[in-house]
Design an enzyme around this catalytic site. Structure first.
Site, short mmCIF file in Angstrom:
data_model
loop_
_atom_site.label_atom_id
_atom_site.label_comp_id
_atom_site.label_asym_id
_atom_site.label_seq_id
_atom_site.Cartn_x
_atom_site.Cartn_y
_atom_site.Cartn_z
N TYR A 144 1.69 1.69 -12.41
CA TYR A 144 1.46 2.79 -11.47
C TYR A 144 2.77 3.45 -11.07
CZ TYR A 144 -0.38 5.24 -7.36
OH TYR A 144 -0.73 6.19 -6.43
N GLY A 147 4.44 5.08 -14.07
CA GLY A 147 3.59 6.16 -14.55
C GLY A 147 3.75 7.41 -13.69
N LYS A 148 3.81 7.22 -12.38
CA LYS A 148 3.98 8.36 -11.47
C LYS A 148 5.38 8.94 -11.59
CE LYS A 148 0.00 8.64 -9.22
NZ LYS A 148 -0.82 9.87 -9.17
N ARG A 185 -7.07 -1.99 -0.47
CA ARG A 185 -6.05 -1.40 0.38
C ARG A 185 -6.14 -1.99 1.78
NH1 ARG A 185 -5.61 4.87 -1.78
NH2 ARG A 185 -7.46 4.68 -3.06
N VAL A 187 -6.00 -0.96 4.95
CA VAL A 187 -6.87 -0.44 6.02
C VAL A 187 -8.32 -0.79 5.74
CG1 VAL A 187 -7.72 1.64 7.16
CG2 VAL A 187 -5.28 1.40 6.69
N PHE A 190 -8.93 -4.63 6.11
CA PHE A 190 -8.98 -5.11 7.50
C PHE A 190 -10.26 -4.67 8.20
CE2 PHE A 190 -4.09 -5.58 8.28
CZ PHE A 190 -4.05 -6.57 7.32
N THR A 209 6.34 -3.24 7.08
CA THR A 209 5.85 -2.04 7.76
C THR A 209 5.26 -1.03 6.78
OG1 THR A 209 7.97 -0.84 7.66
CG2 THR A 209 7.61 -2.32 9.55
N ARG A 210 4.33 -0.24 7.33
CA ARG A 210 3.74 0.88 6.60
C ARG A 210 3.55 2.04 7.57
NH1 ARG A 210 4.92 -2.20 3.28
NH2 ARG A 210 3.77 -2.94 1.45
#
Length: 310
Positions: A144, A147-148, A185, A187, A190, A209-210
């Site tokens: 990923y 690739g990006k 993911r 979010v 959770f 952190t995010r």
């Protein structure tokens, strides 16, 4: 009325983009092979007179007539893109060749949905667009990340060699309704665990952190970039600069869902970044953009969505 092609248009972000483009009076062509996208995300649009769905894989050329192209086609969560890493790389590389070829043929402006993953596990904080990243080229996330990165390379090479009108945005963690409940993911994980009163799983210490951007804010930034001044290519960071630890996110979700879940800890996956926060000064200057929806407000809307589908 513009004719706008959205690849990956049945995905989480793509479907919200299609909604917004139709509301603004565009003729929208949604292209998706449904590898990770879902017809459920666009079912409400299928009867719209200016919406067309084409089931197609962008690793093969596509021939449509359009004025703008949003290239969002690629598995985006670790579970999804590691399920078939070779296919993920093909989507980023061949898919980018094919969408750029379409832009070259039609003269369309094209926007690449790149990612903050091009920064890898960053050595500077927050991350400006000038930072070149710290990426493992041979790890399980490389399909990923790399690739990006090559997709960005191709965009700028087509711009320099063929004069293709390009825009490149780097998306930071985005969340909201229509996330896949099983995509892994943080979010969605959770929220689903909290609503089921299951243990909430944190990988690592929880101190990493995010920055979490609500989907409506992200789509607004994407459209502003597409319609920004001629000659401004980006790349541009689009994300919420509010920074939270993963443990803080878990605690907020537990409180908002009134859950009895307990937090448990498991080993951190390889190459998982320890910090992630966008420097959005360029987006503020060039696009007059900054996020408007707080984490708590966005989580409330997302929790309501998951209550319905669960």
């Amino acid at each position: 009325m513009r004719r706008v092609c959205v690849t990956g248009g049945a995905g989480f972000l793509g479907s919200h983009l299609c909604d917004r483009l139709l509301r603004e009076g565009n003729d929208v062509i949604c292209v998706d092979n449904l590898f990770t996208g879902s017809k459920d995300n666009i079912r409400h649009l299928l009867g719209e007179p200016y919406f067309e769905f084409i089931r197609h894989d962008v690793i093969n050329p596509i021939y449509v007539e359009c004025d703008q192209i949003y290239n969002l086609a690629c598995p985006a969560s670790p579970i999804q893109y590691q399920r078939d890493p070779i296919y993920t790389t093909k989507t980023s590389v061949y898919g980018t060749f094919n969408t750029l070829g379409l832009a070259k043929r039609t003269g369309a402006r094209i926007l690449q949905a790149s990612t903050s993953e091009v920064y890898g596990d960053p050595e500077c904080h927050p991350q400006p667009e000038s930072y070149r990243g710290c990426v493992n080229t041979i790890g399980p996330r490389s399909c990923y990340d790399e690739g990006k990165r090559i997709a960005e390379t191709l965009f700028f090479d087509y711009h320099r060699k063929h004069g293709v009108d390009i825009k490149v945005m780097r998306i930071f963690n985005t969340y909201g309704p229509r996330m896949d409940k099983g995509d892994g993911r943080v979010v969605s994980n959770f929220i689903v665990q909290a609503l089921k009163n299951e243990d909430i799983t944190i990988y690592g210490s929880g101190e990493q952190t995010r920055s979490f951007c609500y989907v409506d804010d992200l789509i607004d930034g994407m459209i502003r970039l597409m319609n920004s001044r001629d000659g401004f290519t980006g790349p541009v960071n689009i994300g919420n600069p509010g920074e939270f630890t993963i443990k803080e996110l878990a605690e907020i979700v537990i409180r908002l869902t009134d859950s009895h879940s307990k937090i448990i800890y498991k080993p951190l996956p390889q190459d998982d970044p320890t910090q992630r926060k966008p420097d959005i000064s360029l987006a503020q200057k060039e696009l007059s953009w900054k996020p408007a929806i707080s984490l708590e407000e966005g989580l409330k809307r997302t929790i309501e969505y998951f209550r319905k589908i669960l």
